[in-house]
Scaffold this active site. Structure first.
Site, PDB file in Angstrom:
ATOM      1  N   CYS A 265      41.018  41.802  40.207  1.00 53.51           N
ATOM      2  CA  CYS A 265      42.318  42.398  39.825  1.00 53.51           C
ATOM      3  C   CYS A 265      42.413  43.902  40.076  1.00 53.51           C
ATOM      4  CB  CYS A 265      42.657  42.094  38.374  1.00 53.51           C
ATOM      5  SG  CYS A 265      41.700  40.815  37.604  1.00 53.51           S
ATOM      6  N   ARG A 294      29.074  37.834  37.799  1.00 56.16           N
ATOM      7  CA  ARG A 294      29.146  37.946  36.341  1.00 56.16           C
ATOM      8  C   ARG A 294      27.826  37.485  35.762  1.00 56.16           C
ATOM      9  NH1 ARG A 294      35.064  35.018  35.599  1.00 56.16           N
ATOM     10  NH2 ARG A 294      36.178  36.442  36.989  1.00 56.16           N
ATOM     11  N   GLN A 312      36.242  33.316  44.233  1.00 56.92           N
ATOM     12  CA  GLN A 312      37.475  32.727  43.721  1.00 56.92           C
ATOM     13  C   GLN A 312      38.557  32.769  44.795  1.00 56.92           C
ATOM     14  OE1 GLN A 312      37.835  35.758  40.585  1.00 56.92           O
ATOM     15  NE2 GLN A 312      38.082  34.061  39.169  1.00 56.92           N
ATOM     16  N   ASP A 314      41.516  33.877  44.692  1.00 57.93           N
ATOM     17  CA  ASP A 314      42.174  34.671  43.666  1.00 57.93           C
ATOM     18  C   ASP A 314      43.427  35.346  44.213  1.00 57.93           C
ATOM     19  OD1 ASP A 314      42.469  35.796  41.216  1.00 57.93           O
ATOM     20  OD2 ASP A 314      40.816  37.229  41.399  1.00 57.93           O
ATOM     21  N   HIS A 316      46.956  37.824  42.917  1.00 57.82           N
ATOM     22  CA  HIS A 316      47.700  38.531  41.888  1.00 57.82           C
ATOM     23  C   HIS A 316      49.119  38.693  42.371  1.00 57.82           C
ATOM     24  CE1 HIS A 316      43.511  39.405  40.913  1.00 57.82           C
ATOM     25  NE2 HIS A 316      43.955  39.259  39.683  1.00 57.82           N
ATOM     26  N   LYS A 396      48.925  31.531  29.120  1.00 53.01           N
ATOM     27  CA  LYS A 396      48.422  30.989  30.388  1.00 53.01           C
ATOM     28  C   LYS A 396      48.514  29.470  30.442  1.00 53.01           C
ATOM     29  CE  LYS A 396      43.679  30.470  28.829  1.00 53.01           C
ATOM     30  NZ  LYS A 396      42.288  30.372  29.169  1.00 53.01           N
ATOM     31  N   HIS A 442      47.872  36.557  37.227  1.00 55.82           N
ATOM     32  CA  HIS A 442      46.586  36.268  37.856  1.00 55.82           C
ATOM     33  C   HIS A 442      46.607  34.769  38.078  1.00 55.82           C
ATOM     34  CE1 HIS A 442      44.636  39.916  35.914  1.00 55.82           C
ATOM     35  NE2 HIS A 442      45.629  39.693  35.083  1.00 55.82           N
TER      36      HIS A 442
HETATM   37 ZN    ZN Z   1      42.915  38.837  38.020  1.00 52.94          ZN
END
Ligand code: ZN
Length: 567
Positions: A265, A294, A312, A314, A316, A396, A442
């Site tokens: 992000c 992580r 990911q 991913d 945004h 979410k 996200h």
């Molecule tokens: Zn994010």
């Protein structure tokens, strides 16, 4: 089960015994370990207790009374549990007159209501999960309304063991983990796995571009202050890998602190912030195949499912409140389409709403939660609401896919965020010329590619759909004289971007066919003099065996149609 254990071994102390997703367990303090034979004995006594149809009766007691009761029976663990219960009253349940236990309830009326059950395994478990506490013995069991359902569950358990992605991944040469040499939770993709990963990534990139996303790429390391602004440095530090890079100008200092990115992000936010944005630019959708690291405790790491480094899909999305619902609906459509092409049928959808501690205005929360819920309703999807389980910064949707064995796998998430736009002071110029704060979404579609590949391997039992198979065609020339013809076919298939492998080893035809079958190759083409003369191929289809011969052109047309249809 606890009653049966106490009957068989009266000196055993009872700890805790909750119901869990697929059954139940109970932790016992008993000197001698439970054996498989013991489990059978316990099951026998359980069957007798069920036959006796003993009523379960509830009794509410003060904590003092309850402690007195369990002191008398010498159940020290129960006393500890009671002391930690915040309420003044506790409840106990009696089974006939033979047994009593601390329990919040509710229970079925009587033991006779219990139908099909089975004790599954014994494992060690520390009292309250603390390593400094005594080690207890945990017996796992499950129970169902009918023997048929139990049998199906047990069959699925067996099948799950066979389909374990760690086993399949190694056997079929997809991936491995080198705990000792490289560290736990870090995945090495072998050529076949890397090819599968590339196929999935290519699909994702194409689909995102088709849906109005823009591809971005951000660095793996970024300096500490960015993560302070995002809040991760203060709230997520125990999961982050941080390190210092020496400062050349002041060698005596420890240098500058960097973070190996745990999230994508902040990087995407910097790109958003690089210029002034107007309502006309929105929605802006940034997509990255973002590799993140992580730190997870060694004890929770598991194959591809829980790892320390993963990628990911991913994205945004920066949008206005007006855009929110159409963006969410488009994401849901994307997820449904992706599940279809990867061969998953069922999904389980959860909507998590505002927790007690949260940031953002009531209006923000209401609007975002409404947008999420309306989107699900308008798509005609069923979902469960988890009140108060949203993140502190927004509501979410979680979408879990269900595999053939009815297990759930976390994949897509759509998360509204009011916090990061504020922390990074994001803005856009609205229609009225005023500066406003965009809403940030996200979202991931497949989630962690590692976990998704694990799910994919187990769901399909490694029999991947043709379009996903790293090797789509195995070519087997019958003898040396047909090697040239096989090479020619290989070249033609490759020209059509069909992934092909040729096996011209000096092994018997049967052995080579068998090996290609063990590798779950979708098509095996056997070519000999006859095929060479006719410019044809003899086709063996996975799961079907010999399906006769086709001209090479016909075969290419057929397989291309199947691949394009994502079969
Ligand atoms: Zn994010």
């Amino acid at each position: 089960m606890a009653q049966a254990v106490k009957e068989l071994w009266p000196e055993t102390k009872l700890a805790i015994g909750p119901s869990i997703e697929d059954g139940f367990y109970y932790d016992f303090d008993k000197k001698e370990p439970f054996t498989d034979d013991d489990l059978k004995k316990i099951e026998e006594v359980m069957r007798r207790i069920i036959k006796e149809n003993l009523p379960f009766t509830r009794q509410d007691l003060s904590k003092k009374e309850a402690i007195a009761l369990f002191t008398k029976s010498g159940e020290a663990y129960k006393i500890e549990l009671i002391k930690d219960i915040p309420e003044e009253q506790v409840s106990i349940y009696k089974t006939g007159s033979a047994f009593l236990d601390l329990c919040r309830g509710p229970h079925v009326e009587s033991t006779g209501k219990i139908k099909a059950f089975k004790l599954l395994s014994v494992a060690g478990a520390y009292w309250r999960g603390l390593e400094t506490n005594p080690m207890l013995q945990r017996i796992y069991g499950t129970c169902f309304n009918s023997q048929k359902e139990l049998d199906e569950y047990l069959k699925n358990l067996e099948e799950a063991k066979k389909r374990d992605h760690r086993k399949l991944g190694k056997e079929l040469g997809f991936f491995d983990i080198y705990h000792d040499e490289a560290g736990a939770g870090l995945i090495f993709y072998h050529p076949k796995g890397a090819l599968l990963r590339m196929i999935i990534e290519d699909y994702l990139k194409k689909e995102h571009l088709k849906r109005g996303y823009q591809l971005v790429m951000t660095p793996h390391i970024m300096q500490k202050n960015l993560w302070q602004t995002s809040g991760h440095y203060d709230y997520y530090k125990e999961n982050m890998y941080t390190f210092f890079i020496p400062d050349e100008k002041t060698p005596s200092s420890e240098g500058q602190e960097f973070v190996l990115k745990p999230m994508n992000c902040p990087g995407h936010i910097l790109i958003y912030k690089s210029t002034i944005r107007s309502f006309r630019d929105l929605p802006l959708r940034y997509f990255e195949l973002g590799t993140v690291y992580r730190h997870e405790k060694a004890g929770v790491l598991h194959g591809l499912l829980r790892v320390r480094g993963f990628t990911q899909d991913d994205a945004h999305i920066f949008c206005t409140p007006e855009n929110l619902k159409s963006e969410i609906k488009a994401i849901i459509d994307f997820v449904i389409e992706a599940m279809r092409v990867f061969g998953f049928g069922e999904m389980d959808i959860e909507l998590s709403t505002r927790p007690e501690k949260s940031i953002g205005s009531d209006d923000d929360w209401a609007r975002a939660t409404q947008a999420l819920e309306d989107s699900l309703k308008e798509k005609g999807l069923s979902y469960t609401v988890h009140p108060g389980e949203g993140a502190f910064y927004g509501p979410k949707i979680d979408i879990k896919l269900k595999d053939v064995l009815k297990r759930k796998w976390q994949c897509a998430t759509i998360q509204c965020d009011f916090a990061l736009p504020k922390r990074f002071n994001l803005g856009y110029v609205d229609t009225d010329g005023k500066e406003k704060q965009p809403i940030m979404l996200h979202r991931v579609i497949l989630g962690s590619l590692e976990r998704f590949i694990g799910a994919l391997l187990e769901h399909h039992g490694a029999v991947l759909p043709l379009w996903l198979s790293p090797i789509q065609v195995a070519l087997i020339p019958i003898k040396d004289s047909t090697h040239d013809y096989a090479q020619k076919i290989k070249a033609e298939l490759e020209k059509e971007e069909i992934r092909v492998k040729i096996d011209q080893r000096n092994e018997t035809l049967n052995k080579r066919i068998r090996e290609a079958e063990v590798e779950k190759t979708p098509y095996i083409l056997v070519v000999g003099d006859k095929e060479s003369e006719a410019n044809s191929v003899s086709v063996r289809k996975r799961g079907k065996g010999d399906t006769g011969s086709l001209s090479l052109a016909e075969f290419i047309k057929k397989i291309k149609e199947e691949i394009e249809g994502k079969k």
